[in-house]
Motif scaffolding. Structure first.
Motif, mmCIF file in Angstrom:
data_model
loop_
_atom_site.group_PDB
_atom_site.id
_atom_site.type_symbol
_atom_site.label_atom_id
_atom_site.label_comp_id
_atom_site.label_asym_id
_atom_site.label_seq_id
_atom_site.Cartn_x
_atom_site.Cartn_y
_atom_site.Cartn_z
ATOM 1 N N LEU A 52 0.825 -1.226 0.000
ATOM 2 C CA LEU A 52 0.000 0.000 0.000
ATOM 3 C C LEU A 52 0.852 1.266 0.000
ATOM 4 O O LEU A 52 0.539 2.206 -0.756
ATOM 5 N N PRO A 53 1.922 1.377 0.819
ATOM 6 C CA PRO A 53 2.730 2.610 0.778
ATOM 7 C C PRO A 53 3.304 2.917 -0.605
ATOM 8 O O PRO A 53 3.433 4.093 -0.983
ATOM 9 N N ILE A 54 3.642 1.869 -1.361
ATOM 10 C CA ILE A 54 4.173 2.088 -2.714
ATOM 11 C C ILE A 54 3.104 2.703 -3.608
ATOM 12 O O ILE A 54 3.341 3.694 -4.315
ATOM 13 N N PHE A 55 1.895 2.124 -3.586
ATOM 14 C CA PHE A 55 0.806 2.629 -4.427
ATOM 15 C C PHE A 55 0.391 4.038 -4.017
ATOM 16 O O PHE A 55 0.135 4.904 -4.865
ATOM 17 N N VAL A 56 0.315 4.277 -2.686
ATOM 18 C CA VAL A 56 -0.097 5.597 -2.190
ATOM 19 C C VAL A 56 0.920 6.664 -2.595
ATOM 20 O O VAL A 56 0.553 7.735 -3.097
ATOM 21 N N THR A 57 2.206 6.369 -2.381
ATOM 22 C CA THR A 57 3.247 7.344 -2.721
ATOM 23 C C THR A 57 3.254 7.650 -4.215
ATOM 24 O O THR A 57 3.319 8.820 -4.634
ATOM 25 N N HIS A 58 3.185 6.598 -5.033
ATOM 26 C CA HIS A 58 3.161 6.781 -6.489
ATOM 27 C C HIS A 58 1.955 7.627 -6.908
ATOM 28 O O HIS A 58 2.072 8.578 -7.698
ATOM 29 N N TYR A 64 -0.604 15.077 -7.014
ATOM 30 C CA TYR A 64 -0.408 16.355 -6.327
ATOM 31 C C TYR A 64 0.906 17.054 -6.660
ATOM 32 O O TYR A 64 1.138 18.165 -6.179
ATOM 33 N N LEU A 65 1.750 16.410 -7.474
ATOM 34 C CA LEU A 65 3.004 17.055 -7.865
ATOM 35 C C LEU A 65 3.118 17.207 -9.375
ATOM 36 O O LEU A 65 3.206 18.327 -9.896
ATOM 37 N N PHE A 69 1.810 20.879 -11.106
ATOM 38 C CA PHE A 69 2.999 21.714 -11.310
ATOM 39 C C PHE A 69 3.634 21.557 -12.689
ATOM 40 O O PHE A 69 4.409 22.417 -13.106
ATOM 41 N N LEU A 70 3.333 20.470 -13.362
ATOM 42 C CA LEU A 70 3.930 20.266 -14.684
ATOM 43 C C LEU A 70 2.877 20.183 -15.784
ATOM 44 O O LEU A 70 2.924 20.936 -16.748
ATOM 45 N N LEU A 71 1.924 19.258 -15.638
ATOM 46 C CA LEU A 71 0.923 19.070 -16.690
ATOM 47 C C LEU A 71 0.040 20.298 -16.858
ATOM 48 O O LEU A 71 -0.194 20.762 -17.980
ATOM 49 N N VAL A 81 8.913 12.754 -18.790
ATOM 50 C CA VAL A 81 10.137 12.131 -18.274
ATOM 51 C C VAL A 81 9.940 11.677 -16.828
ATOM 52 O O VAL A 81 10.226 10.518 -16.468
ATOM 53 N N LEU A 82 9.453 12.558 -15.980
ATOM 54 C CA LEU A 82 9.257 12.209 -14.571
ATOM 55 C C LEU A 82 8.168 11.159 -14.402
ATOM 56 O O LEU A 82 8.267 10.285 -13.530
#
Length: 367
Positions: A52-58, A64-65, A69-71, A81-82
């Motif tokens: 779960l932490p992997i899916f939540v962080t991704h 939210y980033l 901030f980019l798209l 790229v990111l």
């Protein structure tokens, strides 16, 4: 009960996210272990809890980033790229955790592949991880759209309500009903002034509506409307109200919300319409201090205390109606009450009239 739960969810962001991820864990556990034994069910449940932490962080990094901030700023190359780096990196983390720990310690019915870090396997696993990101973004987008739609409807409702209030203010329904009621009595009594009263009512209503439509609203115009209202009341009551005007300076310099003085005088007339005599009104308007003062002097048969209470209630009602636009100082006296009004909101105020010393003056006036 349902409304309270929904309201709590709306107000608590953490609770909304907690429920979303809980539903995701339980839902996918059920899908993966449907028809299997309890050991397999517990194995997949453990898999989704541990990863779960992997899916939540991704998901949160993308949502939210990268997106805001980019798209949203149209930085497409950097976003791509990111996005691909996160896609590949978190897929590798999930495969390492699954194959080196979860599948060996928990029964899920999945065999550990020797080449699980091959690019094809990483991409295939990443597509599965990407699914939850898309679901989260979809839910968030729907919620934002829903609230935008609700906000739009609220603004439309507020705008419609404001238009209705403006229309009501223009038509002055209380004054109209007051006049019509007395005109009906005059018709029944065959009063010789009924024709003039009807014509004056129509003329006054028309001028009130025209006054609201004027681009540059001058307080001097409202004073004339009050004078006509006094004339109308004189006809329908067959006795002239005792109203005195004290004007100092240029009334065009007085900046007040439209119709505030008219509303005060109209309400006083209607408040005491059942009395044999109306209160005496002293209206002071100063172009020097940008202030109006209205004194209500009652000389009827009512007790002074009762008179003061009715007077205060009328002024407090006016104050609540123009709340946030004017500052009203209401005082109670043995003879009634008085109110001093200053404008505190310049936006709805009457437009400033040109200085009187600037008219027909050969010299240039410097402001």
């Amino acid at each position: 009960m349902t409304q309270r739960v929904m309201l709590k969810l709306e107000q608590n962001r953490r609770l909304r996210h907690l429920i979303f991820w809980l539903v995701w864990v339980v839902g996918f556990t059920f899908i993966k272990s449907f028809g299997e034994s309890m050991e397999v069910y517990l194995g997949w449940f453990s898999y989704y809890l541990i990863t779960l932490p992997i899916f939540v962080t991704h998901t949160y990094l993308v949502t939210y980033l990268l997106v805001p901030f980019l798209l949203n700023r149209r930085l497409f190359p950097l976003f791509i790229v990111l996005f691909l780096l996160l896609f590949y990196g978190f897929s590798v983390l999930e495969l390492l955790l699954s194959n080196e720990f979860i599948y060996k310690w928990y029964q899920t019915g999945t065999e550990v592949a020797g080449d699980y870090l091959a690019p094809a396997n990483v991409i295939l696993s990443g597509l599965g991880n990407l699914y939850i990101v898309l679901v989260f973004l979809t839910v968030r987008t729907i919620r934002v759209w829903y609230h935008a739609d609700i906000r739009s409807k609220e603004l439309q409702h507020t705008d419609l309500q404001q238009q209705m209030e403006n229309a009501i203010t223009r038509v002055q329904p209380h004054m109209l009903l007051y006049a019509i009621d007395h005109i009906d009595r005059m018709v029944a009594e065959s009063s010789p002034d009924v024709t003039r009263a009807i014509a004056l009512t129509s003329e006054l209503l028309n001028e009130v509506m025209v006054y609201h439509e004027e681009k540059y609203i001058l307080f001097s115009g409202e004073i004339e409307l009050v004078r006509k209202l006094v004339t109308l009341v004189s006809l329908i009551r067959e006795s002239k109200p005792d109203v005195e005007f004290f004007i100092s300076g240029d009334p065009g310099q007085i900046k007040m919300p439209p119709m505030i003085l008219f509303t005060i005088v109209d309400q006083i007339f209607r408040k005491f319409e059942e009395e044999p005599s109306l209160p005496e009104l002293n209206i002071e308007a100063s172009g020097f201090s940008n202030m109006i003062t209205v004194q209500i002097l009652y000389k009827g048969t009512k007790r002074h205390e009762e008179t003061r209470q009715e007077c205060l209630q009328s002024m407090q009602h006016i104050e609540s109606y123009y709340k946030g636009q004017v500052s009203m100082n209401i005082e109670s006296h043995s003879y009634g009450c008085s109110v001093s009004i200053r404008n505190i909101d310049p936006s709805p105020a009457n437009t400033i009239h040109p200085r009187t010393d600037a008219i027909n003056t050969p010299e240039q006036v410097i402001n």
